[in-house]
Design a protein around this motif. Structure first.
Motif, PDB file in Angstrom:
ATOM      1  N   LEU A 213      10.129   2.528  12.646  1.00 39.15           N
ATOM      2  CA  LEU A 213       9.860   2.212  11.236  1.00 39.15           C
ATOM      3  C   LEU A 213       9.095   3.395  10.725  1.00 39.15           C
ATOM      4  O   LEU A 213       8.141   3.835  10.943  1.00 39.15           O
ATOM      5  N   GLU A 214       9.844   3.781   9.553  1.00 36.43           N
ATOM      6  CA  GLU A 214       9.470   5.100   8.921  1.00 36.43           C
ATOM      7  C   GLU A 214       9.665   4.962   7.196  1.00 36.43           C
ATOM      8  O   GLU A 214      10.572   4.352   6.831  1.00 36.43           O
ATOM      9  N   ASP A 215       8.588   5.482   6.792  1.00 37.22           N
ATOM     10  CA  ASP A 215       8.715   5.483   5.008  1.00 37.22           C
ATOM     11  C   ASP A 215       8.308   6.707   4.635  1.00 37.22           C
ATOM     12  O   ASP A 215       7.528   7.409   5.303  1.00 37.22           O
ATOM     13  N   ASN A 216       8.361   7.005   3.359  1.00 36.89           N
ATOM     14  CA  ASN A 216       8.025   8.025   2.505  1.00 36.89           C
ATOM     15  C   ASN A 216       6.912   7.860   1.642  1.00 36.89           C
ATOM     16  O   ASN A 216       6.995   8.542   0.519  1.00 36.89           O
TER      17      ASN A 216
ATOM     18  N   HIS B 155       0.699  -1.382  -0.055  1.00 40.18           N
ATOM     19  CA  HIS B 155      -0.085   0.030  -0.049  1.00 40.18           C
ATOM     20  C   HIS B 155       0.889   1.430   0.193  1.00 40.18           C
ATOM     21  O   HIS B 155       0.182   2.429  -0.585  1.00 40.18           O
ATOM     22  N   GLY B 156       2.027   1.171   0.483  1.00 40.19           N
ATOM     23  CA  GLY B 156       2.878   2.581   0.845  1.00 40.19           C
ATOM     24  C   GLY B 156       3.309   3.030  -0.601  1.00 40.19           C
ATOM     25  O   GLY B 156       3.381   4.452  -0.631  1.00 40.19           O
ATOM     26  N   TYR B 157       3.844   2.373  -1.434  1.00 42.26           N
ATOM     27  CA  TYR B 157       4.598   2.761  -2.630  1.00 42.26           C
ATOM     28  C   TYR B 157       5.726   3.767  -2.126  1.00 42.26           C
ATOM     29  O   TYR B 157       5.758   4.863  -2.798  1.00 42.26           O
ATOM     30  N   ALA B 158       6.443   3.278  -1.249  1.00 41.46           N
ATOM     31  CA  ALA B 158       7.658   4.264  -0.633  1.00 41.46           C
ATOM     32  C   ALA B 158       8.706   3.977  -1.450  1.00 41.46           C
ATOM     33  O   ALA B 158       9.142   2.960  -2.157  1.00 41.46           O
ATOM     34  N   GLU B 159       9.595   4.975  -1.530  1.00 39.10           N
ATOM     35  CA  GLU B 159      10.834   4.681  -2.294  1.00 39.10           C
ATOM     36  C   GLU B 159      11.999   4.515  -1.282  1.00 39.10           C
ATOM     37  O   GLU B 159      13.194   3.992  -1.590  1.00 39.10           O
TER      38      GLU B 159
END
Length: 439
Positions: free
Chosen positions: A379-382, A358-362
């Motif tokens: 835990l951290e994403d962009n 779902h996140g589509y993070a890079e």
């Protein structure tokens, strides 16, 4: 306020004792004392003087009073203190009527008063028992005084007078002998009354202890059943989490590999073949997990590895599968308990699965550190993020929270649309783990 209720006599043995005491009183009222000839005084002393037997003026009243006293023992009042005092007063009143009509108070009255005291001990708490005991003892002393003072309300002597042979001694000596006799009787009755009250109190305490123990056992059985049901529900939730974490993760990774195959099949056939082989392997793993779910649910997902090594392998597999970069910092100075290590691994695994789905993070950042008293995980994403208030049905996030809270930890989720997602976790190092949550 409790309602009045009439209950059966709680102790059959004590009820039989009351009947025996009433039988003794009956025999004492209607029997004539026969003294063997060898125990009589010399004939020259006995001939002009005889023992005086007081008459019985109202035989039916005595029989009815004794019968009522006996029947009263079949049912005792509970729930109404006023009715209990009325019940006790009626017992005392009937006892007085019996000796006023039949005399022989020294032989009859103690047995009747003991019956009243026993029933009072069954109905009243200790304060009421002591009050009734005082009233019964005062009644006995009053009867003794009336006997000494020759008070006869119905013309019947309450006590047995001294044989006339004792009147040949000096009046002062006879008076001292009479007082000594009455005093001994009062002391003896007081001791017997105290003993009976303590005996009944002990029996009541044992009965109440058995009843409380039975209630406690019943509550314990109900609590055990409740715990069993709760443990079953928790086990179902745990199984659902395991299936979601293992099978769901494999199927998600397989879906990503198949998407890569679709993109690479016309561009790079060799690369597409590698993705297809990886998807086929993931499908086999998911199928194996489904077939052996019950047997493998309790297996340690770390498989003998340290948490650091297991997370590194998981991160490398995630980067290779999704192409998303993970910046990890893991600082664990000591070996963690297996339960905490497994829970942390599952949380990281679920978080990475959510990012890929779902996140589509890079970029993803992972920071795991051992503090003095707790373990911290960040835990951290962009990625694109989401609104936590709208995502209330996701089992993955709920499972992550449950795993952390099982160890008394703190789970905090921060996310907004188009602002990525941030998860902060703290788990105390000294915790009481719920054994129903494993893995």
């Amino acid at each position: 306020m409790q309602r009045l209720s009439w209950k059966k006599h709680p102790f059959r043995l004590l009820f039989y004792l009351e009947l025996i005491l009433l039988g003794i009183a009956f025999l004492a009222v209607f029997s004539r004392l026969q003294i063997p000839r060898e125990y009589l005084p010399p004939p020259h002393l006995l001939r002009p003087h005889r023992f005086h037997q007081p008459p019985i003026i109202f035989t039916p009243g005595i029989l009815v009073s004794l019968g009522i006293l006996a029947l009263m023992g079949l049912r005792l009042p509970f729930g109404s203190r006023l009715m209990q005092w009325v019940y006790t007063s009626v017992g005392l009143g009937l006892s007085w009527l019996i000796i006023l009509w039949g005399g022989r108070g020294e032989r009859v009255f103690p047995a009747l008063l003991l019956v009243v005291a026993i029933r009072a001990c069954l109905m009243f708490p200790w304060s009421g028992r002591i009050a009734v005991g005082i009233f019964t003892y005062i009644s006995f002393i009053l009867m003794q005084l009336m006997s000494v003072m020759q008070i006869r309300p119905f013309g019947v002597s309450l006590g047995r007078p001294l044989p006339r042979v004792f009147r040949r001694i000096s009046p002062d000596l006879a008076q001292q002998f009479l007082i000594y006799w009455k005093l001994n009787a009062a002391v003896l009755f007081g001791l017997v009354l105290i003993f009976v009250m303590l005996l009944v109190g002990t029996l009541l305490a044992q009965k109440q202890s058995r009843e409380k123990l039975a209630i406690a056992n019943q509550r314990l059985r109900e609590y055990a059943l409740l715990i069993e049901n709760q443990a079953t529900l928790q086990e179902r939730n745990r199984i659902a989490r395991e299936i979601h974490d293992s099978v769901g993760h494999s199927l998600t990774a397989q879906s990503i590999q198949l998407e890569n195959v679709a993109m690479q099949i016309n561009v790079n056939l060799e690369q597409a073949k590698q993705h297809l082989d990886k998807a086929r392997q993931l499908g086999k793993e998911a199928l194996q997990n489904v077939r052996n779910s019950v047997a493998t649910l309790r297996k340690n997902p770390l498989q003998g590895k340290s948490l650091t090594d297991a997370l590194i392998n998981l991160i490398q597999d995630f980067e290779r599968t999704t192409g998303t970069k993970v910046v990890s910092e893991i600082y664990l100075q000591s070996s963690l308990p297996d339960e905490i290590s497994t829970a942390l691994y599952r949380v990281v695994q679920e978080a990475l699965t959510n990012v890929s789905k779902h996140g589509y993070a890079e970029r993803v950042r992972l920071d795991l550190r051992e503090r003095i008293t707790y373990i911290s995980l960040l835990l951290e994403d962009n990625g694109q993020g989401f609104d936590p208030n709208e995502n209330t049905t996701g089992f993955g996030l709920r499972g992550m929270r449950e795993r952390v809270e099982t160890f008394g930890g703190r789970f905090q989720l921060s996310s907004q649309p188009n602002q990525g997602c941030k998860i902060q976790i703290e788990i105390p190092l000294s915790v009481q783990h719920d054994p129903s949550f494993t893995g």
